[in-house]
Design a protein around this motif. Structure first.
Motif, PDB file in Angstrom:
ATOM      1  N   LEU A 181      -5.852   1.484  -0.198  1.00  0.00           N
ATOM      2  CA  LEU A 181      -7.615   0.696   0.276  1.00  0.00           C
ATOM      3  C   LEU A 181      -7.858   1.779   0.660  1.00  0.00           C
ATOM      4  O   LEU A 181      -7.629   2.361   1.917  1.00  0.00           O
ATOM      5  CB  LEU A 181      -6.906  -0.473   1.398  1.00  0.00           C
ATOM      6  N   ILE A 182      -9.575   1.903   0.495  1.00  0.00           N
ATOM      7  CA  ILE A 182     -10.347   3.037   1.262  1.00  0.00           C
ATOM      8  C   ILE A 182     -11.504   2.054   1.505  1.00  0.00           C
ATOM      9  O   ILE A 182     -12.607   1.896   0.774  1.00  0.00           O
ATOM     10  CB  ILE A 182     -10.113   4.111   0.291  1.00  0.00           C
ATOM     11  N   TYR A 183     -11.584   3.142   2.767  1.00  0.00           N
ATOM     12  CA  TYR A 183     -13.962   2.618   3.414  1.00  0.00           C
ATOM     13  C   TYR A 183     -14.056   3.578   3.407  1.00  0.00           C
ATOM     14  O   TYR A 183     -13.682   4.838   3.954  1.00  0.00           O
ATOM     15  CB  TYR A 183     -13.465   2.027   4.679  1.00  0.00           C
ATOM     16  N   ARG A 184     -15.055   3.593   2.474  1.00  0.00           N
ATOM     17  CA  ARG A 184     -16.330   4.514   2.658  1.00  0.00           C
ATOM     18  C   ARG A 184     -17.353   4.617   3.423  1.00  0.00           C
ATOM     19  O   ARG A 184     -17.845   3.656   2.981  1.00  0.00           O
ATOM     20  CB  ARG A 184     -16.425   6.102   1.566  1.00  0.00           C
ATOM     21  N   ASP A 217      -5.013   4.520   9.190  1.00  0.00           N
ATOM     22  CA  ASP A 217      -4.967   6.429   9.477  1.00  0.00           C
ATOM     23  C   ASP A 217      -6.222   5.895  10.570  1.00  0.00           C
ATOM     24  O   ASP A 217      -7.274   5.786  10.691  1.00  0.00           O
ATOM     25  CB  ASP A 217      -5.011   7.387   8.666  1.00  0.00           C
ATOM     26  N   GLY A 218      -6.059   7.439  11.552  1.00  0.00           N
ATOM     27  CA  GLY A 218      -6.937   7.852  12.504  1.00  0.00           C
ATOM     28  C   GLY A 218      -6.778   6.985  13.499  1.00  0.00           C
ATOM     29  O   GLY A 218      -6.263   6.473  13.743  1.00  0.00           O
ATOM     30  N   ASN A 219      -7.699   7.388  14.744  1.00  0.00           N
ATOM     31  CA  ASN A 219      -8.252   7.052  15.647  1.00  0.00           C
ATOM     32  C   ASN A 219      -8.772   5.068  15.254  1.00  0.00           C
ATOM     33  O   ASN A 219      -9.931   4.705  15.779  1.00  0.00           O
ATOM     34  CB  ASN A 219      -8.905   7.028  16.910  1.00  0.00           C
ATOM     35  N   GLU A 227     -17.318   9.400   5.625  1.00  0.00           N
ATOM     36  CA  GLU A 227     -16.962   9.173   6.768  1.00  0.00           C
ATOM     37  C   GLU A 227     -16.067   8.291   6.117  1.00  0.00           C
ATOM     38  O   GLU A 227     -16.308   7.302   4.804  1.00  0.00           O
ATOM     39  CB  GLU A 227     -17.533   7.778   7.926  1.00  0.00           C
ATOM     40  N   GLU A 228     -14.457   8.297   6.136  1.00  0.00           N
ATOM     41  CA  GLU A 228     -13.639   7.689   5.658  1.00  0.00           C
ATOM     42  C   GLU A 228     -11.778   7.583   6.306  1.00  0.00           C
ATOM     43  O   GLU A 228     -12.015   7.596   7.013  1.00  0.00           O
ATOM     44  CB  GLU A 228     -12.795   8.605   4.029  1.00  0.00           C
ATOM     45  N   LEU A 229     -11.735   5.851   5.742  1.00  0.00           N
ATOM     46  CA  LEU A 229     -10.550   5.200   6.645  1.00  0.00           C
ATOM     47  C   LEU A 229      -9.648   5.055   5.175  1.00  0.00           C
ATOM     48  O   LEU A 229     -10.040   4.268   4.397  1.00  0.00           O
ATOM     49  CB  LEU A 229     -10.847   4.694   7.139  1.00  0.00           C
ATOM     50  N   ASN A 230      -7.988   4.807   5.906  1.00  0.00           N
ATOM     51  CA  ASN A 230      -7.642   4.759   4.860  1.00  0.00           C
ATOM     52  C   ASN A 230      -6.311   4.107   4.804  1.00  0.00           C
ATOM     53  O   ASN A 230      -5.381   3.929   6.267  1.00  0.00           O
ATOM     54  CB  ASN A 230      -6.774   6.362   4.406  1.00  0.00           C
ATOM     55  N   GLY A 231      -6.071   2.825   4.102  1.00  0.00           N
ATOM     56  CA  GLY A 231      -4.962   1.935   4.783  1.00  0.00           C
ATOM     57  C   GLY A 231      -3.787   2.118   5.023  1.00  0.00           C
ATOM     58  O   GLY A 231      -3.000   2.862   3.442  1.00  0.00           O
ATOM     59  N   VAL A 232      -2.767   2.620   5.997  1.00  0.00           N
ATOM     60  CA  VAL A 232      -1.181   3.370   4.916  1.00  0.00           C
ATOM     61  C   VAL A 232      -0.112   2.505   5.547  1.00  0.00           C
ATOM     62  O   VAL A 232       0.377   2.623   4.503  1.00  0.00           O
ATOM     63  CB  VAL A 232      -1.298   4.296   6.201  1.00  0.00           C
ATOM     64  N   THR A 233      -0.426   1.582   5.625  1.00  0.00           N
ATOM     65  CA  THR A 233       0.818   0.079   5.962  1.00  0.00           C
ATOM     66  C   THR A 233      -0.371  -1.190   5.415  1.00  0.00           C
ATOM     67  O   THR A 233      -1.870  -1.558   5.313  1.00  0.00           O
ATOM     68  CB  THR A 233       0.901  -0.403   7.501  1.00  0.00           C
ATOM     69  N   LEU A 285       0.781  -1.285   0.156  1.00  0.00           N
ATOM     70  CA  LEU A 285       0.215  -0.470  -0.019  1.00  0.00           C
ATOM     71  C   LEU A 285       0.663   1.565   0.301  1.00  0.00           C
ATOM     72  O   LEU A 285       1.968   0.978   0.779  1.00  0.00           O
ATOM     73  CB  LEU A 285      -0.891   0.146   1.151  1.00  0.00           C
ATOM     74  N   SER A 286       0.142   2.133  -0.756  1.00  0.00           N
ATOM     75  CA  SER A 286       0.939   3.274  -0.852  1.00  0.00           C
ATOM     76  C   SER A 286       0.400   4.878  -1.081  1.00  0.00           C
ATOM     77  O   SER A 286      -1.206   4.299  -1.336  1.00  0.00           O
ATOM     78  CB  SER A 286       2.281   3.679  -1.708  1.00  0.00           C
ATOM     79  N   GLU A 287       0.488   5.845  -0.750  1.00  0.00           N
ATOM     80  CA  GLU A 287      -0.745   7.101  -1.062  1.00  0.00           C
ATOM     81  C   GLU A 287      -0.634   7.186  -2.712  1.00  0.00           C
ATOM     82  O   GLU A 287       0.712   7.435  -3.516  1.00  0.00           O
ATOM     83  CB  GLU A 287       0.655   8.614  -0.738  1.00  0.00           C
ATOM     84  N   GLY A 288      -1.394   7.380  -3.257  1.00  0.00           N
ATOM     85  CA  GLY A 288      -1.750   7.441  -4.540  1.00  0.00           C
ATOM     86  C   GLY A 288      -1.584   6.779  -5.794  1.00  0.00           C
ATOM     87  O   GLY A 288      -3.257   6.974  -6.473  1.00  0.00           O
ATOM     88  N   SER A 289      -1.580   5.760  -5.786  1.00  0.00           N
ATOM     89  CA  SER A 289      -1.276   4.376  -6.858  1.00  0.00           C
ATOM     90  C   SER A 289      -1.523   3.363  -6.561  1.00  0.00           C
ATOM     91  O   SER A 289      -2.849   3.077  -6.902  1.00  0.00           O
ATOM     92  CB  SER A 289       0.728   4.300  -7.300  1.00  0.00           C
TER      93      SER A 289
END
Length: 301
Positions: free
Chosen positions: A88-91, A274-276, A115-121, A81-85
């Motif tokens: 993984l996103i939950y919405r 990301d997030g709490n 609401e949105e959560l992004n996979g950062v790793t 996973l990486s930013e931009g390309s």
């Protein structure tokens, strides 16, 4: 143990109050089909699932020059996973959405992300494999195991190198197996056996046992013995042992079509959002799988 094809998210966030209350929300996608569409960028793809009951979806977009739903991957394609390309996103949305949200370049302006959560790793693994192949000739693949050894690949009646379960013309007589199966006997589903020698026509190269191969009882040499009849009796040469036709030489010429089902399985490992949501427990889960069936046509040698 979590259900397969489900995502259980423990999302922790503080409310506007300072009482430290924690809200735990569970999202499940186990009964939702995995869908895919092309992304806006070159070699970009988007896998996604949309909830049937509430306005939420989860998507994974990635860029890969090697991925295809119809090309087998010997080993899983692994992408971090990486930013931009590769994201993984939950919405969660204000209104229900459709596949157009991911497959259209411009989403509807009526849709708002609540609401949105992004996979950062994390690391995705994408595996494409063939789960079934069949010639769709009217005989289930498992019944074309003539040797009875459980290995369909070594049953090759006509010696053309194509095992029977992938061969639409099992005896290379230029007549499809599906055409040679029906008989004229009422209430009898046995394969047709014109010469009553115990070998069904679809496995026999000389159906009427007149000494002339069926494919060579093709007077006009058009690769189809089914349009060549005795002018006196009106019977097809290849089914009439008393016909006086002259043998011709015709090579096997039918194209062979195989229905192939490919299965692509997507899983995410080591996921951190990301997030709490530091207490997110299920860091390894399966997005599920997606099956695609296509006809593949090859020229018989």
């Amino acid at each position: 143990m979590k259900k397969l094809f489900s995502f259980l998210f423990l999302l922790l966030f503080f409310t506007s109050c300072d009482d430290g209350d924690v809200v735990i929300t569970s999202f499940e996608f186990d009964d939702v089909d995995l869908q895919i569409c092309k992304g806006a960028k070159s070699n970009e793809f988007v896998f996604f699932k949309i909830s049937k009951t509430i306005n939420e979806a989860i998507s994974y977009s990635f860029i890969s020059e090697t991925f295809s739903e119809t090309i087998v991957t010997p080993t899983p394609i692994s992408i971090k996973l990486s930013e931009g390309s590769n994201t993984l996103i939950y919405r969660n949305f204000n209104v229900p959405i459709t596949a157009d949200y991911f497959c259209s370049n411009i989403p509807s302006s009526e849709i708002t992300i609540v609401e949105e959560l992004n996979g950062v790793t994390g690391t995705s693994e994408i595996l494409t494999e063939i789960i079934t192949e069949d010639d769709d000739d009217g005989i289930p693949a498992e019944q074309e195991d003539l040797n009875g050894n459980g290995n369909l690949e070594d049953d090759d009646t006509d010696g053309d190198g194509i095992p029977n379960y992938k061969d639409q013309d099992d005896d290379n007589d230029n007549i499809l197996t599906s055409v040679e199966l029906p008989n004229d006997i009422p209430d009898n589903d046995d394969p047709r056996d014109t010469d009553k020698d115990g070998i069904p026509d679809y496995l026999e190269q000389d159906d009427d046992n007149d000494g002339i191969l069926t494919r060579n009882e093709d007077a006009d040499k058009n690769g189809n013995p089914r349009d060549d009849r005795d002018p006196d009796s009106g019977k097809l040469f290849y089914l009439d042992s008393e016909s006086t036709n002259t043998a011709v030489t015709v090579e096997p010429s039918l194209d062979n079509t195989i229905k192939t089902t490919f299965r692509t399985t997507l899983s995410i490992n080591g996921l951190v959002f990301d997030g709490n949501n530091q207490n997110f427990e299920d860091k390894n889960f399966s997005f599920g799988f997606r099956d695609v069936t296509i006809p593949k046509t090859t020229k018989k040698e």
